[in-house]
Write an enzyme that holds these catalytic residues in place. Sequence first.
Site, short mmCIF file in Angstrom:
data_model
loop_
_atom_site.label_atom_id
_atom_site.label_comp_id
_atom_site.label_asym_id
_atom_site.label_seq_id
_atom_site.Cartn_x
_atom_site.Cartn_y
_atom_site.Cartn_z
N SER A 57 0.77 -1.28 -0.07
CA SER A 57 0.03 0.05 -0.09
C SER A 57 0.89 1.17 -0.06
O SER A 57 1.45 1.53 -0.95
CB SER A 57 -0.92 -0.13 1.20
OG SER A 57 -2.12 0.73 0.87
N LYS A 112 -21.39 17.19 10.10
CA LYS A 112 -20.40 17.40 11.14
C LYS A 112 -20.03 15.88 11.61
O LYS A 112 -19.02 15.77 12.20
CB LYS A 112 -20.51 18.54 11.71
CG LYS A 112 -19.34 18.85 13.06
CD LYS A 112 -18.36 19.26 12.25
CE LYS A 112 -17.11 19.68 13.39
NZ LYS A 112 -15.83 19.76 12.49
#
Length: 312
Positions: A126, A178
């Site tokens: 990765s 949020k």
Amino acid sequence: MEKDTKLVLGIAGGGFLVLIILFVTILSLLGNSDGLNGTSFGNTVAVIPLQGEIAYGQSSFLESSVITPQTVTDSIKEAEEDSSVSAIVLDVNSPGGSPVASEEIMNAVKNSSKPVVVWISDIGASGAYLVASPADKIVASPSSIVGSIGVILSLTDLSGLYQKIGVNQYAIKAGEYKDMGASYRNLTPEETVMLQGMVDQDYEYFIKQVAENRNLDVEYVRSIAEGKIYTGTQAKDLKLVDETGDREKAIEMAARLGGISGDYNVITLTPTESLADILKGYSTNFAYALGKGIGSLINQDSVQSSVDYSLR
């Protein structure tokens, strides 16, 4: 006669001064014995370890297996500035980590003024593979784990557990999204699409960077990406690495790329953080933990604390 004597002495003195300046200049060009480990000019390979998760800081005094962009770039710069070093080997054993931190180290490898060879020991996956991809050569242990070209965004929905144990968690927020990713509720379909778009964008960027760095076709890289992992031997067949072999093979390859034809020296540049750097990282993470603790009075697991977004 006295004037002639002074003239001759002046010319002789001036010539001697010029000789001294030339001598000092030649020594400066050739390098001196004060380089890394006192090695001579151009016969040294510098090994830089990249062991652990790639991130921007350590979470505690005890957590030392973290690769930070600053320590790696500092080590590369040190090797570049030392005239005794002809090539660099990155000794990689990492599952990846932060996308931004991985990209920063990748750019340092790409922009190195000296040849860089990567050796992958146990794992170079990765974000760690992104770091390795622009190297001049990549050598992987035959049994190593290579690849995992993908992006993951991990979230946790604990709302069912909260209901069972009688916890009623909620948030007072300003901004519709949020608390996106908060553990006390699942994502809405719109939020899922939003986050998926972010992950897909980073995934495409990852693929294009690997294709560019390894001089491969984008569609070919996409076909072997998808988060798949490969052994070092398989990775060579897929052109993700150049050779299979051990650490010594990687160092030998770096020496030859650096123009060293005979014997060479090997040094290891182990990044060391000052006490001030350690305290800075510790205080930063302590402040984060303290802020999280205070925030728990309002929303214990906001998106900032519950989301794991990484190249690993």
